[in-house]
Structure formats: C-alpha cells, structure tokens
Design an enzyme around this catalytic site. Structure first.
Site, PDB file in Angstrom:
ATOM      1  N   GLY A 146     -71.533  16.369-101.882  1.00 30.83           N
ATOM      2  CA  GLY A 146     -71.984  15.876-103.177  1.00 30.83           C
ATOM      3  C   GLY A 146     -70.907  15.242-104.030  1.00 30.83           C
ATOM      4  O   GLY A 146     -71.160  14.893-105.186  1.00 30.83           O
ATOM      5  N   GLY A 183     -69.583  12.322-103.655  1.00 28.60           N
ATOM      6  CA  GLY A 183     -69.815  10.888-103.815  1.00 28.60           C
ATOM      7  C   GLY A 183     -68.944  10.006-102.947  1.00 28.60           C
ATOM      8  O   GLY A 183     -68.864   8.797-103.157  1.00 28.60           O
ATOM      9  N   LYS A 184     -68.306  10.587-101.930  1.00 31.75           N
ATOM     10  CA  LYS A 184     -67.361   9.812-101.121  1.00 31.75           C
ATOM     11  C   LYS A 184     -68.033   8.672-100.367  1.00 31.75           C
ATOM     12  O   LYS A 184     -67.471   7.578-100.256  1.00 31.75           O
ATOM     13  CB  LYS A 184     -66.611  10.722-100.153  1.00 31.75           C
ATOM     14  CG  LYS A 184     -67.475  11.458 -99.162  1.00 31.75           C
ATOM     15  CD  LYS A 184     -66.671  12.421 -98.325  1.00 31.75           C
ATOM     16  CE  LYS A 184     -67.551  13.167 -97.329  1.00 31.75           C
ATOM     17  NZ  LYS A 184     -68.598  13.989 -97.999  1.00 31.75           N
ATOM     18  N   GLU A 221     -69.988   8.674 -91.570  1.00 38.21           N
ATOM     19  CA  GLU A 221     -70.390   9.839 -90.789  1.00 38.21           C
ATOM     20  C   GLU A 221     -71.900   9.862 -90.600  1.00 38.21           C
ATOM     21  O   GLU A 221     -72.662   9.557 -91.533  1.00 38.21           O
ATOM     22  CB  GLU A 221     -69.940  11.127 -91.492  1.00 38.21           C
ATOM     23  CG  GLU A 221     -70.195  12.366 -90.669  1.00 38.21           C
ATOM     24  CD  GLU A 221     -69.636  13.615 -91.326  1.00 38.21           C
ATOM     25  OE1 GLU A 221     -69.538  14.642 -90.639  1.00 38.21           O
ATOM     26  OE2 GLU A 221     -69.292  13.560 -92.520  1.00 38.21           O
ATOM     27  N   ASP A 247     -65.502   7.376 -94.441  1.00 38.94           N
ATOM     28  CA  ASP A 247     -65.895   8.388 -95.425  1.00 38.94           C
ATOM     29  C   ASP A 247     -65.688   9.811 -94.887  1.00 38.94           C
ATOM     30  O   ASP A 247     -66.239  10.772 -95.415  1.00 38.94           O
ATOM     31  CB  ASP A 247     -67.335   8.181 -95.893  1.00 38.94           C
ATOM     32  CG  ASP A 247     -68.375   8.457 -94.819  1.00 38.94           C
ATOM     33  OD1 ASP A 247     -68.003   8.745 -93.666  1.00 38.94           O
ATOM     34  OD2 ASP A 247     -69.584   8.375 -95.136  1.00 38.94           O
ATOM     35  N   GLU A 259     -80.320  20.906 -98.339  1.00 40.81           N
ATOM     36  CA  GLU A 259     -79.124  21.218 -99.127  1.00 40.81           C
ATOM     37  C   GLU A 259     -79.424  22.006-100.397  1.00 40.81           C
ATOM     38  O   GLU A 259     -78.497  22.484-101.052  1.00 40.81           O
ATOM     39  CB  GLU A 259     -78.406  19.923 -99.537  1.00 40.81           C
ATOM     40  CG  GLU A 259     -77.775  19.159 -98.399  1.00 40.81           C
ATOM     41  CD  GLU A 259     -77.080  17.899 -98.877  1.00 40.81           C
ATOM     42  OE1 GLU A 259     -76.243  17.359 -98.120  1.00 40.81           O
ATOM     43  OE2 GLU A 259     -77.367  17.438-100.013  1.00 40.81           O
TER      44      GLU A 259
END
Length: 377
Positions: free
Chosen positions: A188, A190-191, A209, A260, A321
């Site tokens: 979470g 934000g990458k 990913e 990422d 999640e």
C-alpha cells in the site's frame, strides 16, 4: 491503476523579454500544473489577427492525473501570476503570455468554457509547427488527421521560424544516469503507481511484479501458517523468473530500467512469515538465486507509516488484503529498515512518503523527483 493524461499546451508572448517569459511560463507550468515532458523549439511569428509586435510561440506536452477542467483553471492562474490581464474587449490583443489548452489525450470536450481539441488549431501554423516538434502519436479525433497532415492542409501562410530552444525541466534530473533503479515499499505504499508514472515521464523500461497472479496469496491471508511457505517459495520462483526474463530483454548498460520490486523483498517477507526451520531452508535457496541477480544502481525504499498504509489498502479494495493487520505491516517496515541498514554495498535512498500523495498533489511528486535528483550527486 489511474492513468496519466497527455496534455498539449500552446504558449505565446509578444511583450517584454519574450524568451525569458516563455522560460518562466514553462517553469511555472511544471511546478503548478503537471510534469512537463517535452518542449518544442521556440518560433517567431507575426502577430495573428491584429497589428502588434511579433510573437514567440512554443508548445509543451505534460503528464497529469488532473481533469481538463482543472488544467484550464491552473493555466489561467499561471497567466495571471506572470502578469496577464484578460480584457473584455473583443478581438486579439498583445499579451505578455498566452496559454491555450490544445489537446487532452484524444478526447473531444465541448463546454461553455472549454473546447478540446482547440477548434482553431488546424488554421494556425504557429500552433501546429511547435506541436510537430513534440513527436506525438496523436490524431485529431474530429478531423482524423495527424499533426503532419494538419500542417500539409493548413492554409495559414504566415512566417513561422524557429529562433531558439528552451531546456526541458526534466533534463536536470538525469535519472537515466542510473541504468537500473528498483523501488520497494510496504503493502500500500504506492510504489507501483510511482514506478509507472516515472517510467512514462522518463521514457524508461519497466519491470512490474505479477503479485496478482499468485494463487497462494488469497489463501495465505486466510490461513498464514499453512500457506506461508508455498507462498514465499512461489514468489521467489516467480520473481527470479520474471526478473531474469525481463532484464534479459534489456541492455543493463544502455537501457534505463525501473522496477517496482527486487528479489531482496522475498527474503524480507520470508523472515516475517516463515518458521525458523522453514526460513533456514528458504535462505539457502535464496542465497543461490540472489547471486545471479544484477544489483540495482539505486535501491529506493518508500517508507510510509502504518496508519496511511491501512488507509491505502482499504481504498484500493483488494478483497484478500482487507484483513491485513497493523502488526503485520509494522513487521514488514521493520524488516525493510533492518535490511537497508545491513546493506553496505547497496546504493540506498529512503524516502518518507507518509505525508505525501503524488497522485493528487503534483508538488509531492516534484518532492520525490528532488530526492531522486539528490541521489545523483
């Protein structure tokens, strides 16, 4: 993932030091409106539709998450800041700066205050020639013509001569001095959104990913003890394969690559989720695989506090999640920070993004760019 808009603005000035005003205008647009990606050459053109001094004109393309309506409001503020006074008189006027919204993606917008594409762009060579410099893959959504075709069919015979150039704002942030940058962050943080934006803005190759394809992930969140080991092993195998395949497509000495994630994250999550015996076995396999992976020239960790992470996780709405606990996120953050401290031969940049929103707030994105720029020194 929210996509950026491609916006083209046309700039003009025929009062004062025209070149400096154009430069200042571009700087303000980059700071207050959106990320200026390309800038055309500066052209000199006779005043169009009235008697006055010649204009300097150029065009810029920018990336933004904002709407066309918001962009219009922002460029009017920039005009006012630079001294433009819009008079109620009819017809064309001399002006210190003029900013027109010409293109917003391939959308057709017709409201009382905004018409996109600009309804007169095809009739104005001082608009078309600078836009041609931007080398856009764009067709007029109404006329179904490229910029080259619009120029060919334009009846405007006014002189439009390139007289100068202006440096693009991103040229001073030479991220491509690094061939390979890996971004990491907690769940979470934000990458992935940031990496996609950077890859678009800096024309970089991207490695993302494939977390959503892992069949063990939803099972792990329901029963961590049972599925931790198969989850971490499947992630390790998939990350190794993807990084090997994706990086093999690129030239690590020539291409600019942004990822990422990196293989390092497998070890961090395994330390948290696996038992001692499982982790010992996992570590032996990890060490073999990690030796074959190229290290990034820059490793960026986006730190975000747990409260914001939970908010972001809830907002993006992935069902598997939603039951993630704060304690689990705390352990991940701690794991990353301890890993970073232990890496003496890795070029690490830690950026605290706890109070940043680089999607909604352009200044937050510019702050991150400045942090990345500092790593180049």
């Amino acid at each position: 993932m929210k996509a950026q808009h491609q916006v083209v603005l046309s700039l003009g000035s025929n009062q004062g030091n025209r070149l400096e005003i154009i430069k200042e205008c571009i700087a303000n647009i980059h700071q207050e409106v959106g990320t200026v990606i390309k800038v055309s050459k500066v052209y000199e053109t006779p005043s169009w539709g009235f008697e006055s001094d010649a204009f300097y004109n150029c065009a810029v393309v920018l990336h933004t998450f904002d709407s066309a309506k918001t962009i219009l409001k922002q460029i009017l503020k920039v005009e006012k800041k630079l001294g433009r006074v819009r008079k109620e008189m009819l017809g064309y006027q001399a002006r210190i700066i003029d900013i027109d919204l010409i293109i917003f993606d391939e959308e057709i917008i017709q409201t009382e205050k905004l018409h996109v594409p600009h309804p007169l762009m095809q009739n104005r060579m001082f608009v078309l020639k600078p836009i041609l410099d931007l080398d856009l893959n764009w067709k007029h959504p109404i006329l179904n013509q490229t910029i080259s075709e619009l120029i060919h069919n334009c009846t405007d015979e006014s002189s439009c001569i390139a007289v100068n150039t202006v440096e693009e704002p991103l040229q001073e942030i030479r991220l491509n001095n690094f061939n390979y940058i890996a971004f990491e962050g907690n769940i979470g943080a934000g990458k992935t959104t940031l990496v996609h934006k950077l890859s678009e803005d800096f024309n970089a190759k991207i490695v993302s990913e494939r977390f959503a394809d892992n069949p063990f992930l939803p099972k792990f969140y329901k029963d961590p003890n049972r599925y931790a080991f198969p989850l971490e092993m499947s992630f390790l195998a998939d990350r190794y394969k993807q990084l090997s395949d994706d990086l093999a497509q690129f030239d690590l000495f020539k291409d600019f690559i942004i990822a990422d994630y990196h293989i390092f994250k497998s070890l961090i999550f395994a330390n948290i989720t696996l038992t001692e015996d499982e982790n010992r076995l996992y570590r032996s396999l990890f060490d073999i695989i990690a030796k074959e992976m190229p290290k990034p020239d820059l490793y960026v960790y986006l730190y975000q506090n747990t409260e914001r992470l939970l908010q972001n996780i809830k907002k993006r709405g992935r069902s598997y999640e939603q039951n993630i606990e704060a304690d689990y996120l705390d352990k991940i953050n701690t794991g990353y920070l301890e890993f970073i401290k232990s890496q003496t031969n890795l070029n690490v940049l830690l950026i605290d993004v706890s109070d940043l929103d680089f999607v909604k707030n352009h200044n937050d994105y510019l702050f991150i760019l400045e942090k990345l720029k500092s790593a180049l020194v």
